[in-house]
Design a protein around this motif. Structure first.
Motif: not given
Length: 829
Positions: A62-85
């Motif tokens: 599960i940890a490997s899947v989550i880390i892979a999702a964080l890496y390959f989905g960074r184009d969407i997750l980074i703007p979302l995380a910045l917006a939440v911040l």
């Protein structure tokens, strides 16, 4: 002597192998087949043994899947995380405008527009500063060249390493000559340089737009997300609550704690950065570094980037100070300014403002910065702390992720008793003494007296040392080896000797009236004897002459063990047995044969509530049973003090400056009848919130405790003035101590066990916090009571403190602090 008897019974029968050949059983015989139930049991056992390994494998997957999702989905997750911040940072302003009557849509757009306008204006100003600075840079070329020549001259002079450098240069020259000769012997290869033609203007423009479009698109996405988050904050929170499961209480607490920690961290970081940037700009302006305001703003912004940002922001003013002035004074002053600001910010401002806002350990912050930077680059470095705070909160509230709190949290994962027990098991006596000293220091006031030090040591014995011995008792035969038991016993003896040397027993004025010799012994085990030494030391610190036996009693209680008990008037027997009924009966019966009139106090440090009954005391023949160090000391003081035995309870002493405190109470207006409905409402609210039967506001006068609006029926006075005599009130102890008072079981506390008011009302539990005015005077207490024993945790006490603070604030806001005379108190009866 073993603590528990062996669990195995019977002996294994040994059979000699037969010399006759044994024919194999026929395949059709059913007598030698393994029953299906045995196969099922074996399969279940094998499956149970595989469960821990399967859990680890599933967790890693599960940890490997989550880390892979964080890496390959960074184009969407980074703007979302910045917006939440940014949403956490801007939401307080939006909420404030909404409370002022502005619709949420208008408040969101106004806050976003003002933020964008401020950033745009700052960008234009900084751009002009950069443009002006770049125009002046060519004028500094001569200064830079001159300083470089001076540095070259200094470096070319004779030095201590000249011989080593010459040797190194000679070796390097020989190696280079050999390499050049080898290259000349090989055929020469003609070098070909490919020169690309300049692209067409349209291609150049498209390439430039491609480079610019990516950050512009990210800014646009972040801006859109910020607006949506600020508009639909409540709806997003409801959806997150739904996703976190059906336990609404846990999910609400988790989201509230995460938002509080992240919001506080961002606000504090902004304040820290501003308090760094403004002195930076002012100091550079006084030194004469060009663009001082620019570098101050840059330092404020770059400090949002952990670790790397401050170093980057310091490079530019240092380089300019090197380039501008012909001498070295400006450079040295700039370096000194930056070093002083860093020291003050890192060691004074940040610890003061941050405190425990994130709850992360220093190691966890560094590891998180490395992890998120590897996944998301520089943006991950900025977001590392808020994202890790979210992981910490999830680990605190979700059982499956509890390991995150252990790995990331700043709170100790082992409490003081476990730390002391572990140091003793590891044969680290010095580490155990450090744990002991820290625990005692936490229980001392700021300026302790000799009596305060003794009280702190007694509380340490009850809160830390005895629980550590309870751990040793539980692990005696289950996990501990002979070496563990020896290290624990020897180490604890050294710790007790150190404490007896550091805290020598000196009879105090409080114990001058106490008489009688008390002897302390252990029931049967080594931990019992260690507890007896602690009891003896605690009693001596309270002025009660006590002695102890260095070893525990044997099962038969031999005559030589009691031959020096001729002067003993009270015997205290310590025992850690969980079910001590049979052991105590035998022990007391043997003791009565030799000393029939000796009173016996039984200290059961590990007994269950089912054992602590009146029937148990009557059957065993002991005079009293205690379960804690404080209870034992109070019980002995009561038994050895004639005046306390006559009362049956112990009234609270008067605090210093009590007359002045009472004057503050009477001048405060808190006794005016206009406040009584508020007291009644607060009592009902407290009783409902804590799920207790009684609650009240107690205002402690000279000889009377006013309890208007109390839920305790027995506190109603005959003339309508609710209250009770001060000597019979537990709240008088809150006034005397000036701090919280919690009595988990009134029947077990000698101060209140025979209190007629509490007995009549069937009060078994009490918890009270002080009511303090602006001058710090304790006017009374807000307390809750119940007819069953119970415990209070830290969050419960915080909630009770908040109620008390709200009450005092409400009194001040209503302007009731007057000079009107207080209502006359009924006579104490």
């Amino acid at each position: 002597m073993s603590e528990h008897p062996p669990t195995s019974s019977g002996k294994h029968r040994l059979q000699e192998p037969s010399t006759q050949p044994v024919a194999p059983p026929p395949k059709s015989s059913h007598h030698n087949e393994i029953p299906p139930s045995v196969l099922d049991d074996r399969g279940l056992q094998a499956l149970a043994a595989m469960v821990p390994g399967l859990r680890w494998l599933v967790g890693l997957l599960i940890a490997s899947v989550i880390i892979a999702a964080l890496y390959f989905g960074r184009d969407i997750l980074i703007p979302l995380a910045l917006a939440v911040l940014l949403g956490f940072l801007l939401d307080p302003a939006v909420s404030l405008l909404k409370r002022w009557g502005l619709p949420r849509m208008a408040a969101t757009l106004l806050v976003v527009a003002l933020s964008l306008g401020a950033l745009t204006g700052m960008g234009f100003y900084l751009g002009k500063q950069v443009q002006s600075l770049s125009a002046d840079l060519p004028t500094y070329q001569n200064t830079i060249k001159q300083k470089l020549r001076n540095l070259r001259t200094l470096s070319s002079g004779p030095g201590a390493w000249d011989g080593a450098l010459k040797t190194y240069n000679a070796v390097e020259g020989e190696i280079s000559a050999a390499s050049a000769q080898a290259e000349r012997s090989q055929p020469r290869v003609q070098k070909v340089e490919v020169i690309r033609e300049d692209g067409k203007p349209l291609e150049i423009v498209m390439k430039w737009l491609g480079k610019v479009s990516e950050p512009v698109a990210m800014v646009g996405i972040v801006l859109l997300f910020v607006i949506l988050i600020l508009l639909d904050r409540d709806d997003l929170r409801d959806r997150l609550l739904r996703l976190m499961g059906g336990n609404m209480h846990v999910a609400t607490d988790a989201l509230d704690e995460a938002s509080e920690r992240i919001g506080k961290y961002l606000r504090m970081q902004f304040i820290v950065n501003v308090t760094y940037g403004i002195p930076m700009a002012l100091g550079l302006w006084l030194i004469g570094v060009p663009g001082a305001i620019l570098w101050g703003v840059l330092a404020t912004i770059m400090r949002f980037v952990p670790y790397v940002g401050p170093m980057i922001s310091a490079v530019f003013p240092i380089a300019l100070a090197f380039a501008v002035a012909p001498g070295w004074d400006m450079l040295l002053w700039t370096l000194g300014l930056i070093l002083v600001l860093e020291l003050i910010s890192n060691n004074v401002v940040e610890p003061w403002l941050y405190g425990a806002s994130t709850g992360l350990s220093t190691l966890a912050i560094i590891m998180a910065a490395t992890f998120w930077t590897a996944l998301w680059g520089p943006v991950g470095l900025i977001l590392s702390t808020p994202l890790t705070v979210c992981c910490l909160v999830l680990g605190r509230y979700l059982p499956g992720l509890q390991f995150m709190e252990v790995l990331l949290g700043s709170q100790p994962v082992l409490d003081a008793p476990h730390r002391l027990y572990q140091r003793l098991l590891a044969d680290d006596v010095h580490g155990a003494i450090d744990v002991v000293q820290d625990a005692i220091a936490q229980r001392m006031p700021v300026k302790p007296t000799a009596a305060d030090k003794g009280q702190a040591l007694v509380r340490f014995y009850g809160d830390v040392a005895l629980p550590a011995l309870q751990l040793a008792y539980r692990h005696h035969s289950e996990r501990a080896t002979v070496g563990h038991r020896m290290r624990l016993s020897n180490g604890m003896e050294e710790v007790l000797e150190e404490l007896q040397d550091e805290f020598p027993a000196q009879p105090s004025s409080a114990g001058a009236g106490l008489n009688g010799r008390v002897h302390c012994v252990g029931a049967s085990w080594e931990v019992d004897a260690l507890a007896a030494r602690m009891v003896s030391h605690s009693l001596n610190l309270h002025g009660i002459h006590a002695s102890c036996t260095g070893h525990a009693l044997t099962t038969t209680v031999r005559p030589d063990e009691t031959q020096d008990w001729a002067d003993v008037q009270w015997l205290v027997v310590s025992a850690f047995h969980v079910q001590p009924q049979a052991m105590v009966r035998q022990l007391v019966r043997r003791l009565r044969r030799r000393h029939p009139n000796m009173p016996v106090i039984l200290a059961l440090w590990n007994a269950t509530p089912a054992v602590l009954t009146t029937d148990f005391v009557e059957r065993t023949g002991v005079n009293a049973v205690v379960t804690s160090m404080q209870e034992l000391v109070l019980r002995m003081q009561q038994l050895l003090s004639p005046e306390q035995v006559a009362h049956g309870y112990v009234p609270a002493p008067l605090p210093e400056h009590d007359d002045e405190r009472v004057q503050h109470l009477q001048r405060s207006g808190a006794l005016l009848p206009v406040h009584w409905p508020a007291y009644k409402q607060l009592a009902l609210k407290a009783a409902n919130a804590f799920d207790v039967k009684y609650a009240q506001v107690s205002l402690v006068d000279h000889n009377w405790v006013h309890t208007p609006g109390s839920l305790l029926a027995s506190s109603d006075g005959a003339d309508g003035q609710a209250g009770l005599p001060r000597d019979l009130s537990i709240c008088a102890y809150v006034v005397h101590e000036g701090e919280d008072v919690v009595v988990e079981d009134v029947a077990r506390d000698p101060r209140f066990a025979d209190n007629p008011v509490l007995t009549e009302a069937h009060v078994k539990f009490y918890a009270g916090v002080p009511l303090k005015n602006q001058q710090g005077m304790v006017l009374g207490s807000l307390c809750i009571m119940h007819d069953m024993p119970r415990r209070m945790n830290a969050s419960d006490m915080d909630a009770l403190h908040d109620m008390a603070k709200d009450l005092m604030e409400r009194l001040r806001e209503q302007g009731r602090v007057t000079q009107e005379p207080a209502a006359p108190a009924p006579p104490a009866s």
